[in-house]
Design an enzyme around this catalytic site. Structure first.
Site, PDB file in Angstrom:
ATOM      1  N   GLU A 137      46.820 -86.114  44.473  1.00 14.34           N
ATOM      2  CA  GLU A 137      45.786 -85.345  45.176  1.00 14.34           C
ATOM      3  C   GLU A 137      44.922 -84.591  44.174  1.00 14.34           C
ATOM      4  OE1 GLU A 137      45.459 -81.508  48.131  1.00 14.34           O
ATOM      5  OE2 GLU A 137      47.193 -82.843  48.393  1.00 14.34           O
TER       6      GLU A 137
ATOM      7  N   ASP B 260      44.812 -67.090  50.950  1.00 15.09           N
ATOM      8  CA  ASP B 260      45.166 -68.369  51.549  1.00 15.09           C
ATOM      9  C   ASP B 260      46.660 -68.345  51.859  1.00 15.09           C
ATOM     10  OD1 ASP B 260      45.684 -71.013  52.170  1.00 15.09           O
ATOM     11  OD2 ASP B 260      44.541 -71.838  50.505  1.00 15.09           O
TER      12      ASP B 260
ATOM     13  N   GLN C  49      42.091 -74.370  39.589  1.00 12.60           N
ATOM     14  CA  GLN C  49      41.099 -75.230  40.211  1.00 12.60           C
ATOM     15  C   GLN C  49      39.692 -74.666  40.070  1.00 12.60           C
ATOM     16  OE1 GLN C  49      42.201 -75.790  44.322  1.00 12.60           O
ATOM     17  NE2 GLN C  49      41.994 -73.656  44.853  1.00 12.60           N
TER      18      GLN C  49
ATOM     19  N   ASP D 112      40.994 -84.415  52.150  1.00 12.49           N
ATOM     20  CA  ASP D 112      41.496 -84.454  50.779  1.00 12.49           C
ATOM     21  C   ASP D 112      41.046 -85.718  50.073  1.00 12.49           C
ATOM     22  OD1 ASP D 112      42.871 -82.130  51.294  1.00 12.49           O
ATOM     23  OD2 ASP D 112      44.873 -83.042  51.241  1.00 12.49           O
TER      24      ASP D 112
ATOM     25  N   SER E 117      40.840 -80.663  47.806  1.00 13.96           N
ATOM     26  CA  SER E 117      40.779 -80.362  49.236  1.00 13.96           C
ATOM     27  C   SER E 117      39.465 -79.653  49.504  1.00 13.96           C
ATOM     28  CB  SER E 117      41.941 -79.458  49.663  1.00 13.96           C
ATOM     29  OG  SER E 117      43.172 -80.129  49.540  1.00 13.96           O
TER      30      SER E 117
ATOM     31  N   ARG F 179      51.788 -70.238  42.773  1.00 14.58           N
ATOM     32  CA  ARG F 179      52.334 -70.720  44.048  1.00 14.58           C
ATOM     33  C   ARG F 179      53.838 -70.883  43.884  1.00 14.58           C
ATOM     34  NH1 ARG F 179      47.609 -74.804  46.355  1.00 14.58           N
ATOM     35  NH2 ARG F 179      45.943 -73.224  46.296  1.00 14.58           N
TER      36      ARG F 179
END
Length: 394
Positions: free
Chosen positions: A299, A71, A166, A286, A302, A151
């Site tokens: 959030e 990604d 996740q 989202d 997604s 990340r």
């Protein structure tokens, strides 16, 4: 004590002072918090398997570079993956190889003949689709993975960590089901799991709630509000992206924003910049809620129906990435070599932070935090970060 002059992050990113005492870590012991985390994970995973008809699949932590499977997030250099080289050399224990600078060309070629350039995963969005093909699952069946990624481009704050964990899931669907209604169907299934998880854990640990506090009556709504990114933009025309999402969750408490990636019709920036090669930007979105302690957008997930040949080509062209059409993954999509699918990810630590009512994501995961961040959050706010090292911050 944290002060307005703290330079690591704006002070107003911390929960308001009146909510500090409502942090569940002030009432749950460190041991009970870990047990509650485990209970939530087991509950959600069981419901994913039953409600989505998926089974758990082993997950990678790295990919070989240059395949197009990772990604790329928003495509910027700052959000690029962590990269490393695997030499694939046999070096007897205790011996140190000759430095590269001392090798001749023939020795270097021999040394590097099996080396691999690799990168840490940023999500499994595209890899899962390859697995659906490998497993030859039927329409309506799929997989999920518990994934952890790094990340490096994210600055740690109350809701952002460089460690992203996740539940990544992917479900095979039929071509005729590449519709908004299919997307909404799965959103409602996911949302039911989330709200049921909240009910479950609050029944198991009622002390999560600070009775009498203004946040004590907060619960996630049983129904989620659907709104397109264009509608959101038009409704809050004078606000930027995050401010309009904040306004939306203040009004609706939980929203699913449909359509992430394309610019607005008036030429404004997209609701969020998305990689062009996994979600169809017209069929994604989202889940965003209001966190009761921080009081702002949070959030959770997604997801989207994945690109088909037409949408991936259009999205790559829009981003000026036509040269990436030849990457193995993109080539497979363009030539209809992969199953039609819907998929997404639910942020594990984001969900835990929400329904366990903690004031910081670092209280429910082991992140990597700068000393300045420790100093800012562990004083008066009373935030109890899970440390990655021995921490003695004054």
């Amino acid at each position: 004590m944290a002060t307005e002059s703290s330079s690591y992050m704006p002070f107003d990113l911390l929960p308001p002072k009146e909510n500090w005492e409502a942090n569940a870590t002030h009432r749950l012991s460190r041991i009970d918090l870990q047990k509650a985390i485990t209970k939530v994970k087991r509950f959600v995973e069981n419901r994913l398997e039953n409600d989505l008809n998926v089974f758990e699949h082993t997950a990678p932590i790295a990919f070989q570079s240059g395949t197009g499977v990772n990604d790329e997030l928003d495509g910027s250099d700052s959000k690029s993956p962590v990269k490393f080289t695997v030499p694939n050399q046999f070096i007897p224990r205790g011996l140190h190889p000759k430095p590269s600078s001392e090798l001749n060309l023939e020795e270097k070629a021999l040394l590097n003949q099996f080396s691999m350039e690799c990168e840490v995963i940023q999500s499994l969005a595209k890899w899962k689709r390859i697995m659906l093909d490998r497993l030859q699952v039927q329409a309506g069946e799929g997989i999920y993975c518990s994934s952890t990624s790094i990340r490096k481009g994210y600055k740690g704050d109350v809701t952002h960590s460089v460690i992203a964990d996740q539940w990544d899931y992917e479900i095979r669907i039929k071509e005729k089901d590449r519709t908004i209604e299919t997307l909404k169907h799965y959103v409602r299934l996911i949302w039911k799991i989330i709200t049921d998880a909240e009910d479950y854990i609050l029944s198991e640990y009622p002390e999560i709630i600070l009775q009498g506090h203004p946040t004590a009556n907060y619960r996630l709504p049983k129904d989620i509000t659907f709104i397109t990114s264009e509608e959101l933009h038009a409704k809050y025309l004078s606000l930027d992206v995050h401010d309009r999402e904040n306004a939306a969750v203040q009004e609706y408490r939980a929203v699913f924003i449909i359509g992430m990636g394309w610019p607005m019709k008036d030429g404004s920036a997209p609701e969020e910049v998305r990689a062009p090669d996994y979600d169809d930007w017209n069929l994604n979105g989202d889940i965003i809620v209001m966190h009761p302690l921080t009081g702002y957008r949070h959030e959770l997930s997604s997801m989207g129906i994945r690109v088909d040949p037409d949408s991936i080509v259009a999205q790559l062209k829009h981003r000026g990435l036509e040269h990436e059409m030849d990457l193995p993954f993109n080539h497979a999509v363009i030539h209809n070599l992969l199953p039609v699918s819907y998929g997404g990810g639910i942020g594990i630590s984001r969900l835990l932070m929400l329904i366990l009512r903690t004031a910081h994501i670092g209280e429910v995961q082991c992140g990597v935090w700068h000393d300045a961040h420790y100093r800012m959050v562990t004083g008066a706010p009373g935030i109890d970060l899970v440390p990655d090292r021995i921490v003695d911050i004054i």
